[in-house]
Design a protein around this motif. Structure first.
Motif, PDB file in Angstrom:
ATOM      1  N   SER A 185      43.231  51.411  -8.906  1.00 44.07           N
ATOM      2  CA  SER A 185      42.956  52.775  -8.464  1.00 44.07           C
ATOM      3  C   SER A 185      41.582  52.784  -7.812  1.00 44.07           C
ATOM      4  O   SER A 185      40.705  52.012  -8.200  1.00 44.07           O
ATOM      5  CB  SER A 185      42.937  53.748  -9.651  1.00 44.07           C
ATOM      6  N   SER A 220      42.469  49.113  -0.809  1.00 42.51           N
ATOM      7  CA  SER A 220      42.569  50.573  -0.754  1.00 42.51           C
ATOM      8  C   SER A 220      41.670  51.143   0.322  1.00 42.51           C
ATOM      9  O   SER A 220      40.737  50.490   0.800  1.00 42.51           O
ATOM     10  CB  SER A 220      42.180  51.183  -2.099  1.00 42.51           C
ATOM     11  N   GLU A 228      42.845  57.624  -5.855  1.00 42.12           N
ATOM     12  CA  GLU A 228      44.067  57.086  -5.247  1.00 42.12           C
ATOM     13  C   GLU A 228      44.573  55.978  -6.152  1.00 42.12           C
ATOM     14  O   GLU A 228      43.844  55.021  -6.417  1.00 42.12           O
ATOM     15  CB  GLU A 228      43.774  56.501  -3.861  1.00 42.12           C
ATOM     16  N   ASN A 288      39.878  55.071   1.052  1.00 46.17           N
ATOM     17  CA  ASN A 288      39.646  56.471   0.659  1.00 46.17           C
ATOM     18  C   ASN A 288      38.814  57.148   1.739  1.00 46.17           C
ATOM     19  O   ASN A 288      37.781  56.619   2.150  1.00 46.17           O
ATOM     20  CB  ASN A 288      38.873  56.558  -0.663  1.00 46.17           C
ATOM     21  N   LYS A 322      47.310  52.981  -7.072  1.00 48.19           N
ATOM     22  CA  LYS A 322      48.273  52.063  -6.459  1.00 48.19           C
ATOM     23  C   LYS A 322      48.554  50.950  -7.459  1.00 48.19           C
ATOM     24  O   LYS A 322      47.874  49.936  -7.490  1.00 48.19           O
ATOM     25  CB  LYS A 322      47.693  51.509  -5.156  1.00 48.19           C
TER      26      LYS A 322
END
Lengths: 119, 109
Positions: B61, B47, B55, B49, B57
């Motif tokens: 998260s 990920s 967020e 951010n 996924k």
């Protein structure tokens, strides 16, 4: 996602020899490539940052005459460990960034790594 | 100096939820990454951010609070294959990635 390959996956060599590791971005142009080293159970350690067509920037404590980096094209960077010794045995990982800008351009895509063992 | 802190090791049970925290102090901020690394393999991207918030996924998260210099990675419905090290990394003002030492996550049946 973008693909980065490394060759060889593993190499065993005798002390005093030189070893070359290749890092290729297969489906994008990598304006910047990074070389990391990772010893067992430790985090990634950045060795150097290379931009295509210019000299690499080495991190403090990394000998640039021992770890030669060449970033001759937008898809290929090489790391040569010269006169390797047993203490150079490690997992060497390259990553590439396409530098397209914005969040998508900041992600580093990692190669699968090269395990070097120096006898 | 620049510093990224995350727990060294965590243990969780298959099917449960686990939260891995990361706090950072860096010169500038251009985003925070989470990577997963299985033993003997290179890191893989999980990920990114750059704005505050969560967020999501799939089962993973990631949350960011820039004012607190804090992020967490949340893993739900844990599977045995989630056993790995999870690396937090911050992109500083020079677009250099600053890496945490990683959190080794052990999943038990």
């Amino acid at each position: 996602g973008a693909v980065v390959s490394q060759h060889p996956s593993w190499v065993i060599c005798k002390s005093g020899t030189s070893v070359k590791i290749e890092c290729r971005s297969l489906d994008f142009q990598a304006t910047t490539m990074f070389w990391y080293r990772q010893f067992p159970k430790q985090s990634l350690m950045l060795m150097a940052t290379s931009n295509e067509g210019s000299k690499a920037t080495y991190e403090q404590g990394v000998e640039k005459d021992k770890f030669l980096i060449n970033h001759a094209s937008l898809t290929l960077s090489t790391l040569t460990v010269t006169s390797a010794h047993p203490e150079d045995s490690s997992f060497y990982i390259c990553s590439a960034r396409d530098g397209a800008g914005g969040p998508e351009g900041n992600e580093q895509f990692f190669g699968p790594g090269t395990r070097l063992t120096v006898l | 100096g620049q510093n990224i802190d995350q727990p060294t090791e965590m243990t969780a049970t298959e099917g449960a939820i686990v939260q891995i925290n990361c706090t950072y102090q860096t010169s500038g901020f251009n985003g925070l990454f989470w990577y997963q690394q299985h033993a003997g393999e290179a890191p893989t991207f999980l990920s990114y951010n750059v704005l505050d918030g969560l967020e999501e996924k799939g089962r993973f998260s990631s949350f960011l609070s820039r004012s607190k210099g804090y992020s967490y990675l949340l893993l739900k419905e844990l599977q045995m294959k989630d056993s790995a090290s999870y690396l937090c990394a911050v992109l500083d003002s020079n677009y250099q990635l600053i890496w945490g030492a990683g959190t080794k996550l052990i999943i038990k049946p």
